[in-house]
Design a protein around this motif. Sequence first.
Motif, PDB file in Angstrom:
ATOM      1  N   PHE A  48       0.806  -1.331  -0.072  1.00  0.00           N
ATOM      2  CA  PHE A  48      -0.011  -0.086   0.263  1.00  0.00           C
ATOM      3  C   PHE A  48       0.853   1.298  -0.050  1.00  0.00           C
ATOM      4  N   LEU A  49       1.846   1.211   0.683  1.00  0.00           N
ATOM      5  CA  LEU A  49       2.733   2.462   1.109  1.00  0.00           C
ATOM      6  C   LEU A  49       3.434   2.768  -0.214  1.00  0.00           C
ATOM      7  N   GLU A  50       4.168   1.474  -0.676  1.00  0.00           N
ATOM      8  CA  GLU A  50       4.858   1.516  -1.854  1.00  0.00           C
ATOM      9  C   GLU A  50       4.035   2.138  -3.166  1.00  0.00           C
ATOM     10  N   LEU A  51       3.002   1.780  -3.214  1.00  0.00           N
ATOM     11  CA  LEU A  51       1.981   2.150  -4.360  1.00  0.00           C
ATOM     12  C   LEU A  51       1.666   3.800  -3.955  1.00  0.00           C
ATOM     13  N   ALA A  52       1.567   4.227  -3.132  1.00  0.00           N
ATOM     14  CA  ALA A  52       0.992   5.306  -2.483  1.00  0.00           C
ATOM     15  C   ALA A  52       2.167   6.348  -2.808  1.00  0.00           C
ATOM     16  N   ARG A  53       3.537   6.067  -2.748  1.00  0.00           N
ATOM     17  CA  ARG A  53       4.639   6.636  -2.738  1.00  0.00           C
ATOM     18  C   ARG A  53       4.710   6.985  -4.332  1.00  0.00           C
ATOM     19  N   CYS A  54       4.659   5.940  -5.019  1.00  0.00           N
ATOM     20  CA  CYS A  54       4.708   5.855  -6.585  1.00  0.00           C
ATOM     21  C   CYS A  54       3.858   6.949  -7.221  1.00  0.00           C
ATOM     22  N   LYS A  55       2.715   6.931  -6.637  1.00  0.00           N
ATOM     23  CA  LYS A  55       1.686   7.935  -7.247  1.00  0.00           C
ATOM     24  C   LYS A  55       2.016   9.407  -6.812  1.00  0.00           C
ATOM     25  N   ARG A  56       2.279   9.532  -5.603  1.00  0.00           N
ATOM     26  CA  ARG A  56       2.711  10.749  -5.072  1.00  0.00           C
ATOM     27  C   ARG A  56       3.888  11.414  -6.195  1.00  0.00           C
ATOM     28  N   LYS A  57       4.796  10.535  -6.575  1.00  0.00           N
ATOM     29  CA  LYS A  57       5.910  11.068  -7.144  1.00  0.00           C
ATOM     30  C   LYS A  57       5.346  11.371  -8.478  1.00  0.00           C
ATOM     31  N   LYS A  58       4.355  10.805  -9.053  1.00  0.00           N
ATOM     32  CA  LYS A  58       3.583  11.073 -10.339  1.00  0.00           C
ATOM     33  C   LYS A  58       2.660  12.378 -10.310  1.00  0.00           C
ATOM     34  N   GLY A  59       2.772  12.883  -9.246  1.00  0.00           N
ATOM     35  CA  GLY A  59       1.876  14.026  -9.082  1.00  0.00           C
ATOM     36  C   GLY A  59       0.367  13.704  -8.500  1.00  0.00           C
ATOM     37  N   TYR A  60       0.089  12.755  -8.109  1.00  0.00           N
ATOM     38  CA  TYR A  60      -1.242  12.605  -7.580  1.00  0.00           C
ATOM     39  C   TYR A  60      -1.160  13.141  -6.057  1.00  0.00           C
ATOM     40  N   ARG A  61      -2.118  13.932  -5.649  1.00  0.00           N
ATOM     41  CA  ARG A  61      -2.251  14.162  -4.319  1.00  0.00           C
ATOM     42  C   ARG A  61      -3.549  13.930  -3.547  1.00  0.00           C
ATOM     43  N   PRO A  62      -3.570  13.908  -2.375  1.00  0.00           N
ATOM     44  CA  PRO A  62      -4.798  13.433  -1.650  1.00  0.00           C
ATOM     45  C   PRO A  62      -5.915  14.551  -1.775  1.00  0.00           C
ATOM     46  N   ALA A  63      -7.060  14.096  -2.135  1.00  0.00           N
ATOM     47  CA  ALA A  63      -8.150  14.880  -2.535  1.00  0.00           C
ATOM     48  C   ALA A  63      -9.052  15.268  -1.276  1.00  0.00           C
ATOM     49  N   ALA A  64      -9.293  14.286  -0.289  1.00  0.00           N
ATOM     50  CA  ALA A  64     -10.359  14.433   0.721  1.00  0.00           C
ATOM     51  C   ALA A  64     -10.131  13.270   1.343  1.00  0.00           C
ATOM     52  N   SER A  65     -11.002  13.330   2.617  1.00  0.00           N
ATOM     53  CA  SER A  65     -11.107  12.006   3.441  1.00  0.00           C
ATOM     54  C   SER A  65     -11.927  11.035   2.878  1.00  0.00           C
ATOM     55  N   CYS A  66     -11.541   9.694   2.818  1.00  0.00           N
ATOM     56  CA  CYS A  66     -12.163   8.773   2.430  1.00  0.00           C
ATOM     57  C   CYS A  66     -13.208   8.051   3.456  1.00  0.00           C
ATOM     58  N   GLY A  67     -13.610   8.963   4.452  1.00  0.00           N
ATOM     59  CA  GLY A  67     -14.673   8.590   5.498  1.00  0.00           C
ATOM     60  C   GLY A  67     -13.906   7.893   6.484  1.00  0.00           C
ATOM     61  N   ASN A  68     -12.603   8.323   7.002  1.00  0.00           N
ATOM     62  CA  ASN A  68     -11.991   7.774   7.924  1.00  0.00           C
ATOM     63  C   ASN A  68     -12.345   8.628   9.132  1.00  0.00           C
ATOM     64  N   SER A  69     -12.864   9.823   9.271  1.00  0.00           N
ATOM     65  CA  SER A  69     -13.171  10.629  10.064  1.00  0.00           C
ATOM     66  C   SER A  69     -14.225  11.442   9.605  1.00  0.00           C
ATOM     67  N   ALA A  70     -14.976  11.905  10.792  1.00  0.00           N
ATOM     68  CA  ALA A  70     -15.896  13.036  10.381  1.00  0.00           C
ATOM     69  C   ALA A  70     -15.201  14.410  10.392  1.00  0.00           C
ATOM     70  N   ARG A  71     -14.377  14.680   9.976  1.00  0.00           N
ATOM     71  CA  ARG A  71     -13.846  15.986   9.876  1.00  0.00           C
ATOM     72  C   ARG A  71     -13.535  16.495   8.497  1.00  0.00           C
ATOM     73  N   SER A  72     -13.856  17.704   8.465  1.00  0.00           N
ATOM     74  CA  SER A  72     -13.832  18.712   7.262  1.00  0.00           C
ATOM     75  C   SER A  72     -12.317  18.879   6.836  1.00  0.00           C
ATOM     76  N   ARG A  73     -12.102  19.585   5.616  1.00  0.00           N
ATOM     77  CA  ARG A  73     -10.778  19.858   5.067  1.00  0.00           C
ATOM     78  C   ARG A  73     -10.076  20.718   6.050  1.00  0.00           C
ATOM     79  N   SER A  74     -10.705  21.687   6.765  1.00  0.00           N
ATOM     80  CA  SER A  74     -10.040  22.704   7.857  1.00  0.00           C
ATOM     81  C   SER A  74      -9.737  21.803   9.187  1.00  0.00           C
ATOM     82  N   GLY A  75     -10.086  20.586   9.242  1.00  0.00           N
ATOM     83  CA  GLY A  75      -9.649  19.996  10.482  1.00  0.00           C
ATOM     84  C   GLY A  75     -10.553  19.822  11.828  1.00  0.00           C
ATOM     85  N   ARG A  76     -11.658  20.673  11.393  1.00  0.00           N
ATOM     86  CA  ARG A  76     -12.724  20.791  12.577  1.00  0.00           C
ATOM     87  C   ARG A  76     -13.888  19.795  12.275  1.00  0.00           C
TER      88      ARG A  76
END
Length: 97
Positions: free
Chosen positions: A65-93
């Motif tokens: 999982f981490l190997e694939l995530a690093r590879c995609k990060r190098k190619k310019g992919y960036r985390p877009a939003a929460s995948c439902g892991n928490s009930a937090r907004s982008r502001s962190g609240r």
Amino acid sequence: MSLYPYQLYCERIDRARNMARYYMLSIQPTLFGETAVVRSWGRIGKSGGEMSELFETEAQAAFRFLELARCKRKKGYRPAASCGNSARSRSGRPEGP
């Protein structure tokens, strides 16, 4: 299965090249006690491809999982939003009342 969910949703958007792609990764248990790294990808708003890899241990799956995530990060992919892991907004609240 682990106490902590492994989920990642990334996007790569380049308006100059008319590029709007997504890449999603997760670790999920199988019915037979194995652990699967599930990934899906495609153009945002369209259905795309999906692939699963099976591993005997969660540690092996987490490493992949981490190997694939690093590879995609190098190619310019960036985390877009929460995948439902928490009930937090982008502001962190927390969201809601």
